[in-house]
Design a protein around this motif. Structure first.
Motif, PDB file in Angstrom:
ATOM      1  N   TYR A 134      -2.427  -9.857  60.289  1.00 16.83           N
ATOM      2  CA  TYR A 134      -2.957  -9.259  59.513  1.00 16.83           C
ATOM      3  C   TYR A 134      -2.043  -8.187  58.504  1.00 16.83           C
ATOM      4  CZ  TYR A 134      -7.122  -6.662  56.865  1.00 16.83           C
ATOM      5  OH  TYR A 134      -7.486  -5.901  55.626  1.00 16.83           O
ATOM      6  N   LEU A 135      -1.116  -7.503  59.098  1.00 26.35           N
ATOM      7  CA  LEU A 135      -0.368  -7.034  58.360  1.00 26.35           C
ATOM      8  C   LEU A 135       0.438  -7.522  57.843  1.00 26.35           C
ATOM      9  CD1 LEU A 135       0.503  -3.829  60.846  1.00 26.35           C
ATOM     10  CD2 LEU A 135      -0.832  -3.935  58.838  1.00 26.35           C
ATOM     11  N   ASN A 136       1.340  -8.057  58.059  1.00 25.93           N
ATOM     12  CA  ASN A 136       1.573  -9.220  57.261  1.00 25.93           C
ATOM     13  C   ASN A 136       1.452 -10.269  56.623  1.00 25.93           C
ATOM     14  OD1 ASN A 136       3.083 -12.473  57.160  1.00 25.93           O
ATOM     15  ND2 ASN A 136       4.235 -11.812  57.959  1.00 25.93           N
ATOM     16  N   ARG A 137      -0.125 -10.872  56.061  1.00 27.00           N
ATOM     17  CA  ARG A 137      -0.753 -11.470  55.448  1.00 27.00           C
ATOM     18  C   ARG A 137      -1.393 -10.179  54.111  1.00 27.00           C
ATOM     19  NH1 ARG A 137       2.191 -14.184  54.763  1.00 27.00           N
ATOM     20  NH2 ARG A 137       0.670 -15.028  53.493  1.00 27.00           N
ATOM     21  N   LEU A 138      -1.680  -8.886  54.947  1.00 25.46           N
ATOM     22  CA  LEU A 138      -1.739  -7.841  53.752  1.00 25.46           C
ATOM     23  C   LEU A 138      -0.526  -7.305  52.853  1.00 25.46           C
ATOM     24  CD1 LEU A 138      -4.111  -5.512  52.419  1.00 25.46           C
ATOM     25  CD2 LEU A 138      -3.499  -4.218  54.210  1.00 25.46           C
ATOM     26  N   SER A 139       0.589  -7.208  53.861  1.00 23.65           N
ATOM     27  CA  SER A 139       1.527  -6.745  52.254  1.00 23.65           C
ATOM     28  C   SER A 139       1.822  -8.738  51.592  1.00 23.65           C
ATOM     29  CB  SER A 139       3.014  -6.581  53.616  1.00 23.65           C
ATOM     30  OG  SER A 139       3.563  -8.062  53.750  1.00 23.65           O
ATOM     31  N   ASP A 140       2.013  -9.764  51.858  1.00 22.83           N
ATOM     32  CA  ASP A 140       1.723 -10.664  50.882  1.00 22.83           C
ATOM     33  C   ASP A 140       0.232 -10.376  49.490  1.00 22.83           C
ATOM     34  OD1 ASP A 140       3.944 -11.930  51.826  1.00 22.83           O
ATOM     35  OD2 ASP A 140       3.240 -13.774  52.896  1.00 22.83           O
ATOM     36  N   TYR A 141      -0.713 -10.463  50.432  1.00 23.76           N
ATOM     37  CA  TYR A 141      -1.948 -10.003  49.300  1.00 23.76           C
ATOM     38  C   TYR A 141      -1.572  -9.621  48.702  1.00 23.76           C
ATOM     39  CZ  TYR A 141      -6.271  -8.686  47.958  1.00 23.76           C
ATOM     40  OH  TYR A 141      -7.446  -8.724  47.141  1.00 23.76           O
ATOM     41  N   LEU A 142      -1.021  -7.892  48.827  1.00 23.13           N
ATOM     42  CA  LEU A 142      -1.087  -7.069  47.576  1.00 23.13           C
ATOM     43  C   LEU A 142       0.418  -7.534  46.512  1.00 23.13           C
ATOM     44  CD1 LEU A 142      -1.071  -3.642  50.367  1.00 23.13           C
ATOM     45  CD2 LEU A 142      -2.416  -4.523  48.434  1.00 23.13           C
ATOM     46  N   PHE A 143       1.312  -8.000  46.765  1.00 26.24           N
ATOM     47  CA  PHE A 143       1.989  -8.851  45.998  1.00 26.24           C
ATOM     48  C   PHE A 143       1.351  -9.569  44.805  1.00 26.24           C
ATOM     49  CE2 PHE A 143       5.375 -12.264  44.791  1.00 26.24           C
ATOM     50  CZ  PHE A 143       6.016 -10.713  44.709  1.00 26.24           C
ATOM     51  N   VAL A 144       0.441 -10.027  45.704  1.00 23.68           N
ATOM     52  CA  VAL A 144       0.359 -11.000  44.806  1.00 23.68           C
ATOM     53  C   VAL A 144      -0.563 -10.515  43.875  1.00 23.68           C
ATOM     54  CG1 VAL A 144      -1.564 -13.426  44.566  1.00 23.68           C
ATOM     55  CG2 VAL A 144       0.785 -13.452  46.363  1.00 23.68           C
ATOM     56  N   ALA A 145      -1.284  -9.841  44.524  1.00 26.89           N
ATOM     57  CA  ALA A 145      -2.531  -8.925  43.731  1.00 26.89           C
ATOM     58  C   ALA A 145      -1.956  -8.066  42.600  1.00 26.89           C
ATOM     59  CB  ALA A 145      -3.232  -7.818  44.514  1.00 26.89           C
ATOM     60  N   ALA A 146      -0.642  -7.303  42.384  1.00 28.66           N
ATOM     61  CA  ALA A 146       0.315  -6.936  41.867  1.00 28.66           C
ATOM     62  C   ALA A 146       0.707  -7.652  41.018  1.00 28.66           C
ATOM     63  CB  ALA A 146       1.730  -6.321  42.348  1.00 28.66           C
ATOM     64  N   ARG A 147       0.769  -8.739  41.271  1.00 26.46           N
ATOM     65  CA  ARG A 147       1.087  -9.976  39.750  1.00 26.46           C
ATOM     66  C   ARG A 147       0.217 -10.219  39.210  1.00 26.46           C
ATOM     67  NH1 ARG A 147       3.797 -14.885  40.916  1.00 26.46           N
ATOM     68  NH2 ARG A 147       4.296 -14.611  38.950  1.00 26.46           N
ATOM     69  N   ALA A 148      -1.341 -10.431  39.609  1.00 24.37           N
ATOM     70  CA  ALA A 148      -2.657 -11.087  38.961  1.00 24.37           C
ATOM     71  C   ALA A 148      -3.054 -10.076  38.082  1.00 24.37           C
ATOM     72  CB  ALA A 148      -3.678 -10.891  39.867  1.00 24.37           C
ATOM     73  N   VAL A 149      -2.183  -8.414  38.788  1.00 20.73           N
ATOM     74  CA  VAL A 149      -3.098  -6.977  38.060  1.00 20.73           C
ATOM     75  C   VAL A 149      -2.035  -7.533  36.657  1.00 20.73           C
ATOM     76  CG1 VAL A 149      -3.181  -4.603  37.693  1.00 20.73           C
ATOM     77  CG2 VAL A 149      -3.726  -6.135  39.534  1.00 20.73           C
ATOM     78  N   ASN A 150      -0.903  -8.070  37.133  1.00 23.81           N
ATOM     79  CA  ASN A 150       0.344  -7.536  35.469  1.00 23.81           C
ATOM     80  C   ASN A 150      -0.319  -8.763  35.040  1.00 23.81           C
ATOM     81  OD1 ASN A 150       1.561  -4.917  36.043  1.00 23.81           O
ATOM     82  ND2 ASN A 150       3.367  -6.279  37.367  1.00 23.81           N
ATOM     83  N   LYS A 151      -0.071  -9.738  35.169  1.00 25.80           N
ATOM     84  CA  LYS A 151      -0.928 -11.226  34.712  1.00 25.80           C
ATOM     85  C   LYS A 151      -1.310 -10.437  33.160  1.00 25.80           C
ATOM     86  CE  LYS A 151      -2.505 -15.375  33.622  1.00 25.80           C
ATOM     87  NZ  LYS A 151      -3.965 -16.584  34.685  1.00 25.80           N
ATOM     88  N   GLU A 152      -2.411  -9.859  33.820  1.00 27.14           N
ATOM     89  CA  GLU A 152      -3.907  -9.098  32.522  1.00 27.14           C
ATOM     90  C   GLU A 152      -3.446  -8.343  31.631  1.00 27.14           C
ATOM     91  OE1 GLU A 152      -6.843 -10.263  32.177  1.00 27.14           O
ATOM     92  OE2 GLU A 152      -5.988 -12.123  34.061  1.00 27.14           O
ATOM     93  N   ALA A 153      -2.193  -7.494  32.427  1.00 29.81           N
ATOM     94  CA  ALA A 153      -1.397  -6.942  31.563  1.00 29.81           C
ATOM     95  C   ALA A 153      -0.271  -6.839  30.535  1.00 29.81           C
ATOM     96  CB  ALA A 153      -1.174  -6.021  32.669  1.00 29.81           C
ATOM     97  N   GLY A 154       0.181  -9.059  30.629  1.00 35.22           N
ATOM     98  CA  GLY A 154       1.596  -8.623  30.071  1.00 35.22           C
ATOM     99  C   GLY A 154       2.215  -9.551  30.410  1.00 35.22           C
ATOM    100  N   GLY A 155       2.324  -9.241  32.041  1.00 34.73           N
ATOM    101  CA  GLY A 155       3.085 -10.047  32.753  1.00 34.73           C
ATOM    102  C   GLY A 155       3.928  -9.317  33.672  1.00 34.73           C
ATOM    103  N   ASP A 156       4.344  -9.937  34.682  1.00 35.69           N
ATOM    104  CA  ASP A 156       5.305  -9.347  35.714  1.00 35.69           C
ATOM    105  C   ASP A 156       6.397  -8.230  35.142  1.00 35.69           C
ATOM    106  OD1 ASP A 156       4.032 -10.583  37.978  1.00 35.69           O
ATOM    107  OD2 ASP A 156       5.133 -12.007  37.416  1.00 35.69           O
ATOM    108  N   VAL A 157       7.302  -7.498  35.357  1.00 35.34           N
ATOM    109  CA  VAL A 157       8.684  -7.101  34.673  1.00 35.34           C
ATOM    110  C   VAL A 157       9.713  -7.200  35.594  1.00 35.34           C
ATOM    111  CG1 VAL A 157      10.012  -4.960  34.521  1.00 35.34           C
ATOM    112  CG2 VAL A 157       7.476  -5.069  34.920  1.00 35.34           C
ATOM    113  N   LEU A 158      10.618  -8.222  34.714  1.00 31.84           N
ATOM    114  CA  LEU A 158      11.793  -9.312  35.902  1.00 31.84           C
ATOM    115  C   LEU A 158      12.462  -8.828  36.271  1.00 31.84           C
ATOM    116  CD1 LEU A 158      11.513 -12.526  33.959  1.00 31.84           C
ATOM    117  CD2 LEU A 158      10.374 -11.956  36.088  1.00 31.84           C
TER     118      LEU A 158
END
Length: 165
Positions: A134-158
Motif C-alpha cells: 500500500y505504501l509503495n503504491r501510494l507514493s506512485d499514486y501521489l506522483f501521478v496525482a501531482a502530474r494530473a494537478v499540474n496538467k490542469e495548471a499548465g504542465g509539469d515543471v521539467l
C-alpha cells in the motif's frame, strides 16, 4: 534499541505522510483527487493500526485492522485512470508546479520515507506485506496525482540538466 522502535518510527512516518496528504487536500480545494485523498487518509489510519499489530496472521478481524488487497488494487486502478490522461514522461520532473501539486510531491516524498521505515521494521517483526505494498503504491499514486494537478495548471515543471552551471 527496543524491538518495537522501528515499528513505532514507521507508524510516526505514516502519520506524518497522512498529515501531508491533509495539507495537499487543503491546497487542492474541492476536486475528485481531494475526495480520493480523504478516503486515502482513512486508509492511512487503517495502515497505522496494521503496523501497530505485527504477527504472522494478517487476516483482518473485528479486533484487528489490516490493509487488504482491495485497498491496494483501488490505488492501482486510480493510478491507471489518471495516467491514461497524461503524456508519457520524457524527462524527470521537478517536485513543483501548482500549490496542490507541490503539496502532493511533498506527501509523496514523506510516503516514500514511511515505506523505507516500514520495510526496515519488517526486518525485525513480521508486518503485513499488503501494508508495505500500500505504501509503495501510494507514493506512485501521489506522483501521478501531482502530474494530473499540474496538467490542469499548465504542465509539469521539467528538470533541465546542468541548467545552473
Amino acid at each position: 534499541m527496543a524491538k518495537h522502535a522501528p515499528r513505532m518510527a514507521a507508524i510516526g512516518d505514516v502519520d506524518e505522510a497522512n498529515s501531508a496528504i491533509g495539507v495537499a487536500i487543503s491546497a487542492l480545494g474541492p476536486s475528485d483527487i481531494a475526495t480520493a485523498l480523504t478516503r486515502i487518509q482513512n486508509d492511512m489510519f487503517d495502515l497505522g493500526a496494521d503496523l501497530a499489530t505485527p504477527g504472522e496472521d494478517f487476516t483482518p478481524s473485528d479486533m484487528t485492522l489490516r490493509i487488504v488487497a482491495t485497498q491496494v488494487a483501488r490505488l492501482e486502478e486510480e493510478i491507471d485512470a489518471m495516467n491514461a490522461d497524461l503524456a508519457p514522461l520524457r524527462s524527470f520532473i521537478l517536485p513543483s508546479g501548482s500549490a496542490g501539486a507541490a503539496a502532493l510531491h511533498l506527501a509523496r516524498a514523506i510516503t516514500r520515507r514511511a515505506e523505507r521505515t516500514a520495510v526496515n521494521a519488517a526486518q525485525i517483526a513480521p508486518l503485513n506485506p499488503l501494508a508495505l505494498s500500500y505504501l509503495n503504491r501510494l507514493s506512485d499514486y501521489l506522483f501521478v496525482a501531482a502530474r494530473a494537478v499540474n496538467k490542469e495548471a499548465g504542465g509539469d515543471v521539467l528538470w533541465v540538466p546542468g541548467a545552473s552551471r
